[in-house]
Design a protein around this motif. Structure first.
Motif, mmCIF file in Angstrom:
data_model
loop_
_atom_site.group_PDB
_atom_site.id
_atom_site.type_symbol
_atom_site.label_atom_id
_atom_site.label_comp_id
_atom_site.label_asym_id
_atom_site.label_seq_id
_atom_site.Cartn_x
_atom_site.Cartn_y
_atom_site.Cartn_z
ATOM 1 N N ASP A 456 0.827 -1.204 0.000
ATOM 2 C CA ASP A 456 0.000 0.000 0.000
ATOM 3 C C ASP A 456 0.863 1.257 0.000
ATOM 4 O O ASP A 456 0.572 2.227 -0.706
ATOM 5 C CB ASP A 456 -0.919 0.015 1.226
ATOM 6 C CG ASP A 456 -2.291 -0.592 0.933
ATOM 7 O OD1 ASP A 456 -2.733 -0.537 -0.230
ATOM 8 O OD2 ASP A 456 -2.907 -1.136 1.861
ATOM 9 N N ASP A 492 -10.627 -2.529 1.890
ATOM 10 C CA ASP A 492 -10.249 -1.118 1.990
ATOM 11 C C ASP A 492 -9.085 -0.789 1.061
ATOM 12 O O ASP A 492 -9.011 0.315 0.512
ATOM 13 C CB ASP A 492 -9.883 -0.769 3.432
ATOM 14 C CG ASP A 492 -9.863 0.730 3.654
ATOM 15 O OD1 ASP A 492 -10.943 1.356 3.553
ATOM 16 O OD2 ASP A 492 -8.776 1.290 3.893
ATOM 17 N N SER A 493 -8.149 -1.725 0.876
ATOM 18 C CA SER A 493 -7.071 -1.491 -0.092
ATOM 19 C C SER A 493 -7.646 -1.313 -1.492
ATOM 20 O O SER A 493 -7.209 -0.449 -2.253
ATOM 21 C CB SER A 493 -6.072 -2.655 -0.074
ATOM 22 O OG SER A 493 -5.319 -2.659 1.118
ATOM 23 N N ARG A 495 -10.670 -0.266 -2.145
ATOM 24 C CA ARG A 495 -11.382 1.020 -2.153
ATOM 25 C C ARG A 495 -10.425 2.169 -2.426
ATOM 26 O O ARG A 495 -10.680 3.032 -3.270
ATOM 27 C CB ARG A 495 -12.080 1.243 -0.805
ATOM 28 C CG ARG A 495 -12.814 2.582 -0.698
ATOM 29 C CD ARG A 495 -13.271 2.869 0.716
ATOM 30 N NE ARG A 495 -12.159 3.130 1.619
ATOM 31 C CZ ARG A 495 -11.527 4.311 1.721
ATOM 32 N NH1 ARG A 495 -11.883 5.327 0.950
ATOM 33 N NH2 ARG A 495 -10.536 4.452 2.575
ATOM 34 N N GLN A 496 -9.297 2.180 -1.714
ATOM 35 C CA GLN A 496 -8.341 3.271 -1.892
ATOM 36 C C GLN A 496 -7.694 3.227 -3.277
ATOM 37 O O GLN A 496 -7.268 4.263 -3.786
ATOM 38 C CB GLN A 496 -7.270 3.223 -0.805
ATOM 39 C CG GLN A 496 -7.832 3.498 0.588
ATOM 40 C CD GLN A 496 -6.724 3.741 1.597
ATOM 41 O OE1 GLN A 496 -5.966 4.697 1.473
ATOM 42 N NE2 GLN A 496 -6.622 2.882 2.587
ATOM 43 N N THR A 565 -5.887 4.856 8.813
ATOM 44 C CA THR A 565 -6.864 4.726 7.733
ATOM 45 C C THR A 565 -8.239 5.226 8.188
ATOM 46 O O THR A 565 -8.930 5.959 7.469
ATOM 47 C CB THR A 565 -6.963 3.259 7.283
ATOM 48 O OG1 THR A 565 -5.691 2.841 6.789
ATOM 49 C CG2 THR A 565 -8.011 3.087 6.198
ATOM 50 N N ARG A 637 2.778 6.518 -1.963
ATOM 51 C CA ARG A 637 1.389 6.935 -1.796
ATOM 52 C C ARG A 637 1.293 8.151 -0.880
ATOM 53 O O ARG A 637 0.634 9.142 -1.210
ATOM 54 C CB ARG A 637 0.548 5.789 -1.238
ATOM 55 C CG ARG A 637 -0.938 6.154 -1.129
ATOM 56 C CD ARG A 637 -1.771 4.999 -0.625
ATOM 57 N NE ARG A 637 -1.499 4.704 0.778
ATOM 58 C CZ ARG A 637 -2.171 3.795 1.474
ATOM 59 N NH1 ARG A 637 -3.111 3.077 0.898
ATOM 60 N NH2 ARG A 637 -1.874 3.581 2.737
ATOM 61 N N ARG A 641 0.087 12.146 -1.704
ATOM 62 C CA ARG A 641 -0.983 12.853 -0.991
ATOM 63 C C ARG A 641 -0.466 14.139 -0.361
ATOM 64 O O ARG A 641 -1.152 15.168 -0.366
ATOM 65 C CB ARG A 641 -1.590 11.932 0.069
ATOM 66 C CG ARG A 641 -2.353 10.769 -0.540
ATOM 67 C CD ARG A 641 -2.906 9.828 0.505
ATOM 68 N NE ARG A 641 -3.678 8.759 -0.133
ATOM 69 C CZ ARG A 641 -4.239 7.756 0.515
ATOM 70 N NH1 ARG A 641 -4.132 7.678 1.830
ATOM 71 N NH2 ARG A 641 -4.931 6.826 -0.140
ATOM 72 N N ARG A 701 -16.001 7.302 -6.529
ATOM 73 C CA ARG A 701 -15.085 7.840 -5.529
ATOM 74 C C ARG A 701 -15.724 9.015 -4.809
ATOM 75 O O ARG A 701 -15.962 10.071 -5.406
ATOM 76 C CB ARG A 701 -13.767 8.301 -6.184
ATOM 77 C CG ARG A 701 -12.942 7.217 -6.848
ATOM 78 C CD ARG A 701 -12.481 6.154 -5.864
ATOM 79 N NE ARG A 701 -11.574 6.653 -4.866
ATOM 80 C CZ ARG A 701 -10.254 6.719 -5.020
ATOM 81 N NH1 ARG A 701 -9.710 6.333 -6.157
ATOM 82 N NH2 ARG A 701 -9.485 7.168 -4.074
ATOM 83 N N GLU A 703 -14.319 10.873 -2.775
ATOM 84 C CA GLU A 703 -13.343 11.953 -2.719
ATOM 85 C C GLU A 703 -13.512 12.934 -3.874
ATOM 86 O O GLU A 703 -13.203 14.123 -3.755
ATOM 87 C CB GLU A 703 -11.918 11.385 -2.745
ATOM 88 C CG GLU A 703 -11.538 10.571 -1.510
ATOM 89 C CD GLU A 703 -11.815 9.085 -1.689
ATOM 90 O OE1 GLU A 703 -12.712 8.741 -2.478
ATOM 91 O OE2 GLU A 703 -11.144 8.277 -1.021
#
Length: 900
Positions: A456, A492-493, A495-496, A565, A637, A641, A701, A703
């Motif tokens: 990740d 969740d991985s 999803r991200q 997370t 990653r 961000r 998404r 976001e």
């Protein structure tokens, strides 16, 4: 040796001048640091000796990196601070406790490397109030990671302290020791004139042709020249092949001098080299077990191989230690380590750790007792905050484990520690070695989670998903709880990574296997799917279910990653304050547990929350710290961000070059949004619209909804309102479902822009009821003021435009402030300069941050703890800032309205 040392400084006038300037500046309260680099024997140690002599009026703390102790957390710092350990009690309790625990003087967890760095800086600052301080660290490349991190942290924050720090680093045939941002001095070989003069001083009695050969072979390396001269006088006259490196010639010369000693004196040298400390008592006790004595120690000293400084045993040059150790046979080296282990007292944790490593060095086959001792040493290092040392101890323990399961378990522990120490490549390699050894479900699950976390970090979320889901399926029949946990994080991985189908497959698998926690996996998949009406309640359920965590989490660092997370989820609900609180907790705990591998992601979340809350100064500092760390440890990653936060800050300020630079390293959606905000602020509406159209609406998404308000405004100003209308529906649903008043205000503003201008007043009213998202409030007031002016309600427009201008100026959003100022002039307003810009523009970023914290009522010590500065440095910045602001005290400062 003093005369020799000074003679060997021939040809170093420029370097000496730089050292003397460094000392002079430190004396006057300008903290300075210098990293001296070069090959072995080039003169680094001699330069450091000169600095010590030239700084006789300074309090000198001298240490060295020791290869044999590179795996012992804070061993280098302990050696450096040994003369002033009694001064630690003068520090505030928190800093004193942190240092005592790091140095093994008090039980308990020391805290993260930042806390230890601050405590070290506080100690040096306290000492410097009475006398300027000079810290000299030779062979810094052999420092243990924990000591190196603390020392470099302090070195970067000396500010106005009366402190000088010198590091000597060998560049060839040594571990790399990067020091980005610190001034460096690289020593080259002496020129022909200086080399000739040096040789004349020491070897004028040798024939001319011999001196010429020595000059050629030494290649300007002073130590090589002197040692070749000594060897020549001993009659050995080696013929070194052309092109042989000077350090090889030096080692050969040292080897000849060692070989000339009696066996028992060589034994003393070997034991001292194997011990690696300056503990004379331990070295002598161990050497006596092997038949040597104090007289042999004196022989080694007479041969100028060993020396005593302040009752501390040391080698005259680091290469002597290396040569003495490797010149011995394997059997002799094993005997030396066994003897050292036998004389070390295990009642003391530090000695117990040294004993464990000596036993490990003496082991020739797997040995569970030694492996267990190393495991205990690893946990001592963890308590002191040295995760790199934890990894090293567990890795060696694994190598010595007779049992396959224990070997896999210890390799996994090493991988976890390496990951959280910020060593991702090493962690991946350790986890890969552990995986085939772990047949029990718990071990396999731990290994999968470690490897997935690292994957990740590299921004390979789908690979992490497959790794976790595959392991979950393989252990489901034996460990259903663990399988449910693995599938939760697998979803969740996915999803991200933006793959809702993969997340849905994890949920379907959890349900088909009837695993505990399957409903949580389904909620994650629902969030990944992105339909607002379903995603918002799913997020709420996740947050309500024990802070979103699955029922079990087998490991503290992994739990910290999980909590980090979870800290992002409130942001998807528009709850910036909750996200900020959770992110602060994640950062605090990551620092406390020295979880460097978790910290960049936690800092990314904190910076994002600070940005949205309008704390731009804090957001920039947080993001800059996180980005430096993420790049240092290779976390792509988190770096992307954090770069996205910095891109948005630069965009808001209208700094196009910086915005473009940071956007190039950011996630594509963040980059597009930041650059579209920049374009919109600069009046390039078509460009802003084009950047965003490709990203929104994006129903998969949540976001992406953040970009909708900017898309709507860009579409309206570009004369294509329909392109904004298509994206607004999901945003309105999200704003209503989350219940966030600021989001409802923005949604209402967007509707006003798209043909319902009577809603502007309602949007402004909604903003006034909350303090969230000040930038969005200012945008709403600006747009309403613009509309009122166009409708010829100029007096009403001014109130909203003034408010918007004040907020934009406080946030440093220059293009937006210019736009509000232009609108104000169009209403007939003659004074369009707010007070905030005029004040804060006079301050440096560091001064501004300190001033705001001081205006909040924090003391210098509290500000220093928050910003990792000494109280003295804080006071210095306030002293510089007060005249710029026209104030003379904290009381006057509080009246300026600059509180953060």
């Amino acid at each position: 040796m003093t005369g020799q040392g000074e003679s060997r400084l021939l040809g170093r006038a420029q370097e000496l001048g730089r050292l003397e300037r460094l000392l002079a500046e430190a004396r006057t309260g300008r903290g300075r640091v210098l990293v001296v680099r070069g090959e072995a024997g080039i003169g680094k140690s001699t330069l450091l000796d000169h600095a010590v002599n030239a700084g006789a009026d300074l309090l000198t703390l001298r240490g060295t990196g020791i290869e044999a102790e590179a795996g012992l957390a804070f061993s280098g710092l302990h050696l450096l601070l040994r003369p002033v350990l009694g001064e630690v009690d003068r520090l505030p309790d928190e800093h004193a406790r942190t240092l005592r625990r790091a140095l093994g003087l008090e039980p308990g967890r020391a805290g993260g490397r930042f806390a230890i760095g601050v405590a070290l800086l506080e100690l040096l600052s306290t000492l410097a109030r009475e006398q300027p301080v000079l810290c000299v660290i030779d062979d810094a490349h052999w420092l243990d990671d924990a000591s190196a991190a603390a020392l470099l942290f302090a070195a970067r924050r000396l500010g106005s302290e009366r402190i000088a720090m010198l590091f000597a680093v060998r560049d060839l045939h040594a571990p790399p020791w990067p020091t980005p941002g610190l001034p460096e001095l690289t020593l080259a070989g002496l020129d022909d004139d200086a080399s000739t003069e040096l040789l004349e001083n020491y070897a004028s009695d040798l024939p001319r042709h011999t001196r010429a050969r020595i000059l050629a072979e030494s290649c300007g390396n002073p130590l090589a020249l002197l040692e070749l001269t000594a060897t020549e006088r001993m009659g050995r006259n080696p013929r070194t092949p052309c092109g042989t490196a000077p350090h090889s010639r030096i080692r050969r010369a040292f080897a000849d001098r060692i070989a000339a000693l009696p066996d028992s004196a060589r034994t003393v040298l070997l034991v001292a080299a194997a011990d690696g400390t300056c503990d004379t008592g331990t070295v002598l006790a161990a050497a006596e077990r092997l038949g040597a004595s104090l007289d042999d120690l004196r022989l080694a000293e007479d041969a100028q191989l060993l020396m005593f400084t302040d009752n501390c045993l040391g080698f005259r040059h680091p290469l002597i230690r290396t040569t003495a150790y490797h010149a011995a046979t394997l059997a002799q080296r094993l005997d030396a380590h066994r003897a050292l282990a036998a004389v070390l007292d295990t009642a003391d944790d530090t000695n117990a750790d040294r004993r464990a490593w000596h036993l490990a060095a003496a082991a020739t086959a797997p040995d569970e007792a030694v492996a267990a001792a190393l495991e205990s040493s690893a946990e001592h290092a963890r308590a002191r905050g040295g995760l790199a040392a934890v990894a090293a101890a567990y890795e060696r323990a694994a190598e010595l484990s007779p049992d396959r399961h224990d070997r896999g378990r210890r390799l996994t522990a090493a991988a976890r520690a390496a990951a959280d120490a910020g060593q991702p490549e090493r962690a991946c390699e350790l986890a890969a070695r552990a995986a085939p050894l772990l047949t029990d479900p718990l071990g396999a699950g731990w290994s999968a989670m470690v490897r997935a976390a690292l994957t990740d970090d590299e921004d390979r979320g789908l690979d992490a998903h497959h790794m976790l889901a595959g392991t979950a399926e393989s252990v489901a029949d034996r460990a259903p709880d663990l399988a449910g946990t693995l599938l939760f994080w697998a979803a969740d991985s996915a999803r991200q990574a933006g793959d809702p189908a993969a997340a849905a497959r994890s949920a379907a698998l959890a349900e088909s296997l009837r695993l505990p926690g399957a409903e949580g996996v389904r909620d994650v998949a629902t969030v990944a799917e992105g339909r607002v009406a379903n995603a918002v309640p799913a997020l709420r359920r996740l947050l309500d279910r024990a802070a979103g965590l699955p029922p079990t989490c087998p490991d503290q660092p992994l739990e910290l990653r999980a909590r980090t997370t979870v800290a992002a989820w409130p942001m998807l609900l528009g709850d910036d304050a909750a996200a900020h609180e959770l992110a602060l907790g994640a950062v605090r705990d990551a620092r406390q547990h020295a979880a460097t591998g978790v910290l960049p992601e936690a800092l990314a979340l904190l910076a994002s929350a600070e940005l949205r809350l309008g704390h731009h100064t804090d957001a920039r500092a947080t993001a800059t710290e996180g980005l430096d760390l993420a790049r240092e440890i290779g976390q792509r990653r988190s770096a992307a961000r954090l770069a996205g936060v910095l891109a948005m800050l630069a965009a808001l300020e209208g700094d196009e070059p910086k915005a473009v630079e940071h956007a190039a390293a950011a996630d594509p959606p963040q980059a597009a949004l930041a650059l579209s905000v920049l374009e919109l602020g600069l009046g390039r509406h078509d460009a802003a619209l084009d950047r965003l159209t490709a990203l929104t609406p994006a129903p998969d998404r949540l976001e992406a909804l953040e970009a909708v308000p900017t898309l709507v405004e860009a579409a309206v100003r570009a004369g294509e309102p329909d392109r904004g209308t298509q994206a607004l529906a999901e945003y309105v649903t999200w704003a209503n479902d989350t219940g966030q008043v600021w989001a409802q205000a923005v949604a209402t503003r967007c509707r006003a822009l798209l043909g319902e201008p009577e809603l502007f007043a309602k949007a402004v009213e909604l903003h006034l009821g909350v303090r969230d998202r000040p930038f969005e409030r200012a945008r709403t007031e600006l747009l309403y003021g613009e509309w009122l002016r166009r409708e010829r309600h100029r007096s009403r427009a001014r109130a909203y435009l003034r408010s918007a201008l004040a907020i934009f100026e406080r946030l440093g959003a220059t293009p937006w402030a210019d736009r509000a100022r232009t609108e104000l002039r169009a209403t007939g307003e003659s004074r369009t300069t707010g007070s905030g810009t005029g004040l804060t523009a006079r301050l440096t970023p560091q001064e501004l941050r300190i001033v705001r914290l001081a205006a909040d009522g924090l003391s210098n010590r509290d500000i220093g703890a928050k910003l990792y500065l000494s109280p003295r440095t804080v006071g210095y910045h306030l002293y510089k800032a007060y005249p710029k602001l026209g104030v003379a005290s904290r009381a006057e400062l509080a009246k300026l309205g600059l509180a953060s």
